[in-house]
Design a protein around this motif. Sequence first.
Motif, PDB file in Angstrom:
ATOM      1  N   GLY A   1       0.824  -1.200   0.000  1.00 20.90           N
ATOM      2  CA  GLY A   1       0.000   0.000   0.000  1.00 20.90           C
ATOM      3  C   GLY A   1       0.857   1.248   0.000  1.00 20.90           C
ATOM      4  O   GLY A   1       2.072   1.190  -0.110  1.00 20.90           O
ATOM      5  N   ARG A   2       0.198   2.386   0.121  1.00 14.69           N
ATOM      6  CA  ARG A   2       0.897   3.674   0.165  1.00 14.69           C
ATOM      7  C   ARG A   2       0.930   4.146   1.610  1.00 14.69           C
ATOM      8  O   ARG A   2      -0.067   4.132   2.301  1.00 14.69           O
ATOM      9  N   TYR A   3       2.108   4.588   2.040  1.00 16.69           N
ATOM     10  CA  TYR A   3       2.305   5.008   3.418  1.00 16.69           C
ATOM     11  C   TYR A   3       2.941   6.388   3.469  1.00 16.69           C
ATOM     12  O   TYR A   3       3.661   6.782   2.558  1.00 16.69           O
ATOM     13  N   VAL A   4       2.671   7.100   4.553  1.00 19.08           N
ATOM     14  CA  VAL A   4       3.280   8.392   4.816  1.00 19.08           C
ATOM     15  C   VAL A   4       4.356   8.184   5.876  1.00 19.08           C
ATOM     16  O   VAL A   4       4.106   7.569   6.907  1.00 19.08           O
ATOM     17  N   ILE A   5       5.556   8.671   5.600  1.00 21.19           N
ATOM     18  CA  ILE A   5       6.647   8.669   6.570  1.00 21.19           C
ATOM     19  C   ILE A   5       6.747  10.086   7.105  1.00 21.19           C
ATOM     20  O   ILE A   5       6.931  11.036   6.329  1.00 21.19           O
ATOM     21  N   GLU A   6       6.606  10.241   8.414  1.00 15.50           N
ATOM     22  CA  GLU A   6       6.704  11.569   9.019  1.00 15.50           C
ATOM     23  C   GLU A   6       7.887  11.588   9.974  1.00 15.50           C
ATOM     24  O   GLU A   6       8.084  10.653  10.749  1.00 15.50           O
ATOM     25  N   ILE A   7       8.678  12.638   9.889  1.00 15.98           N
ATOM     26  CA  ILE A   7       9.848  12.816  10.737  1.00 15.98           C
ATOM     27  C   ILE A   7       9.598  14.060  11.590  1.00 15.98           C
ATOM     28  O   ILE A   7       9.233  15.117  11.059  1.00 15.98           O
ATOM     29  N   ILE A   8       9.769  13.912  12.917  1.00 15.40           N
ATOM     30  CA  ILE A   8       9.464  15.011  13.830  1.00 15.40           C
ATOM     31  C   ILE A   8      10.681  15.282  14.719  1.00 15.40           C
ATOM     32  O   ILE A   8      11.192  14.372  15.376  1.00 15.40           O
ATOM     33  N   ALA A   9      11.140  16.525  14.719  1.00 18.39           N
ATOM     34  CA  ALA A   9      12.274  16.940  15.555  1.00 18.39           C
ATOM     35  C   ALA A   9      11.933  18.300  16.155  1.00 18.39           C
ATOM     36  O   ALA A   9      10.844  18.834  15.941  1.00 18.39           O
ATOM     37  N   HIS A  10      12.872  18.843  16.912  1.00 20.13           N
ATOM     38  CA  HIS A  10      12.710  20.169  17.510  1.00 20.13           C
ATOM     39  C   HIS A  10      14.000  20.951  17.316  1.00 20.13           C
ATOM     40  O   HIS A  10      15.087  20.373  17.380  1.00 20.13           O
ATOM     41  N   ASP A  11      13.858  22.270  17.110  1.00 18.97           N
ATOM     42  CA  ASP A  11      15.070  23.085  17.006  1.00 18.97           C
ATOM     43  C   ASP A  11      15.524  23.478  18.414  1.00 18.97           C
ATOM     44  O   ASP A  11      14.935  23.067  19.414  1.00 18.97           O
ATOM     45  N   GLU A  12      16.575  24.264  18.485  1.00 24.31           N
ATOM     46  CA  GLU A  12      17.168  24.608  19.785  1.00 24.31           C
ATOM     47  C   GLU A  12      16.221  25.396  20.698  1.00 24.31           C
ATOM     48  O   GLU A  12      16.349  25.339  21.918  1.00 24.31           O
ATOM     49  N   SER A  13      15.260  26.085  20.117  1.00 26.64           N
ATOM     50  CA  SER A  13      14.302  26.837  20.935  1.00 26.64           C
ATOM     51  C   SER A  13      13.106  25.983  21.343  1.00 26.64           C
ATOM     52  O   SER A  13      12.210  26.458  22.031  1.00 26.64           O
ATOM     53  N   GLY A  14      13.090  24.712  20.906  1.00 28.13           N
ATOM     54  CA  GLY A  14      11.991  23.816  21.248  1.00 28.13           C
ATOM     55  C   GLY A  14      10.871  23.795  20.234  1.00 28.13           C
ATOM     56  O   GLY A  14       9.882  23.087  20.397  1.00 28.13           O
ATOM     57  N   LYS A  15      11.001  24.573  19.152  1.00 24.33           N
ATOM     58  CA  LYS A  15       9.974  24.613  18.111  1.00 24.33           C
ATOM     59  C   LYS A  15       9.942  23.292  17.352  1.00 24.33           C
ATOM     60  O   LYS A  15      10.980  22.750  16.967  1.00 24.33           O
ATOM     61  N   ARG A  16       8.723  22.769  17.144  1.00 23.38           N
ATOM     62  CA  ARG A  16       8.544  21.500  16.441  1.00 23.38           C
ATOM     63  C   ARG A  16       8.829  21.686  14.948  1.00 23.38           C
ATOM     64  O   ARG A  16       8.342  22.626  14.323  1.00 23.38           O
ATOM     65  N   ILE A  17       9.594  20.771  14.399  1.00 19.73           N
ATOM     66  CA  ILE A  17       9.912  20.765  12.970  1.00 19.73           C
ATOM     67  C   ILE A  17       9.500  19.395  12.445  1.00 19.73           C
ATOM     68  O   ILE A  17       9.845  18.372  13.041  1.00 19.73           O
ATOM     69  N   SER A  18       8.768  19.372  11.340  1.00 17.83           N
ATOM     70  CA  SER A  18       8.385  18.068  10.793  1.00 17.83           C
ATOM     71  C   SER A  18       8.501  18.078   9.276  1.00 17.83           C
ATOM     72  O   SER A  18       8.486  19.114   8.633  1.00 17.83           O
ATOM     73  N   ASP A  19       8.642  16.890   8.739  1.00 18.24           N
ATOM     74  CA  ASP A  19       8.740  16.675   7.303  1.00 18.24           C
ATOM     75  C   ASP A  19       8.038  15.354   7.025  1.00 18.24           C
ATOM     76  O   ASP A  19       8.058  14.446   7.863  1.00 18.24           O
ATOM     77  N   SER A  20       7.398  15.243   5.880  1.00 18.11           N
ATOM     78  CA  SER A  20       6.749  13.984   5.537  1.00 18.11           C
ATOM     79  C   SER A  20       6.818  13.743   4.035  1.00 18.11           C
ATOM     80  O   SER A  20       6.953  14.673   3.250  1.00 18.11           O
ATOM     81  N   PHE A  21       6.712  12.469   3.673  1.00 17.54           N
ATOM     82  CA  PHE A  21       6.690  12.067   2.274  1.00 17.54           C
ATOM     83  C   PHE A  21       5.981  10.721   2.191  1.00 17.54           C
ATOM     84  O   PHE A  21       5.797  10.045   3.202  1.00 17.54           O
ATOM     85  N   THR A  22       5.560  10.350   0.977  1.00 13.67           N
ATOM     86  CA  THR A  22       4.884   9.070   0.809  1.00 13.67           C
ATOM     87  C   THR A  22       5.790   8.089   0.077  1.00 13.67           C
ATOM     88  O   THR A  22       6.700   8.488  -0.653  1.00 13.67           O
ATOM     89  N   LEU A  23       5.503   6.797   0.317  1.00 10.07           N
ATOM     90  CA  LEU A  23       6.147   5.762  -0.466  1.00 10.07           C
ATOM     91  C   LEU A  23       5.171   4.613  -0.644  1.00 10.07           C
ATOM     92  O   LEU A  23       4.216   4.470   0.123  1.00 10.07           O
ATOM     93  N   ASP A  24       5.388   3.831  -1.697  1.00  3.89           N
ATOM     94  CA  ASP A  24       4.537   2.696  -2.009  1.00  3.89           C
ATOM     95  C   ASP A  24       5.270   1.396  -1.739  1.00  3.89           C
ATOM     96  O   ASP A  24       6.444   1.253  -2.089  1.00  3.89           O
ATOM     97  N   LEU A  25       4.546   0.457  -1.108  1.00  2.00           N
ATOM     98  CA  LEU A  25       5.064  -0.893  -0.918  1.00  2.00           C
ATOM     99  C   LEU A  25       4.300  -1.813  -1.843  1.00  2.00           C
ATOM    100  O   LEU A  25       3.065  -1.869  -1.812  1.00  2.00           O
ATOM    101  N   LEU A  26       5.041  -2.504  -2.704  1.00  2.00           N
ATOM    102  CA  LEU A  26       4.449  -3.329  -3.755  1.00  2.00           C
ATOM    103  C   LEU A  26       4.793  -4.796  -3.536  1.00  2.00           C
ATOM    104  O   LEU A  26       5.815  -5.126  -2.961  1.00  2.00           O
ATOM    105  N   LYS A  27       3.918  -5.672  -4.031  1.00  2.00           N
ATOM    106  CA  LYS A  27       4.192  -7.107  -3.940  1.00  2.00           C
ATOM    107  C   LYS A  27       5.402  -7.470  -4.754  1.00  2.00           C
ATOM    108  O   LYS A  27       5.707  -6.872  -5.749  1.00  2.00           O
TER     109      LYS A  27
END
Length: 103
Positions: A77-103
Amino acid sequence: GHVEQNSYKLGDTIQIHIVNSGTTKIAFSDDSPGIIVRALDGTVFFTTTLSEQLEPAQKHTFEWKQQKSDNSKILEGRYVIEIIAHDESGKRISDSFTLDLLK
């Protein structure tokens, strides 16, 4: 974050590359997920914490073996990969992308 390709065969190990493209150090929290794998509808299948701190331009690679958090195998199926970090001031930073898993 990114992966080498947009689709993978079921069972392949997927290298998730995390790059700090900013100008300040980023860190991951020990008590909240740094990587989340979810379906397009938001259902979460896998989470992991990361203890890395990345300086600007520094990279970290996480290998995901296509397992759910309970260690069972994920389905095609198709999945979303989300990456979550914080900068030095504690602000949330995130990035995401999709990928497909095939038989």
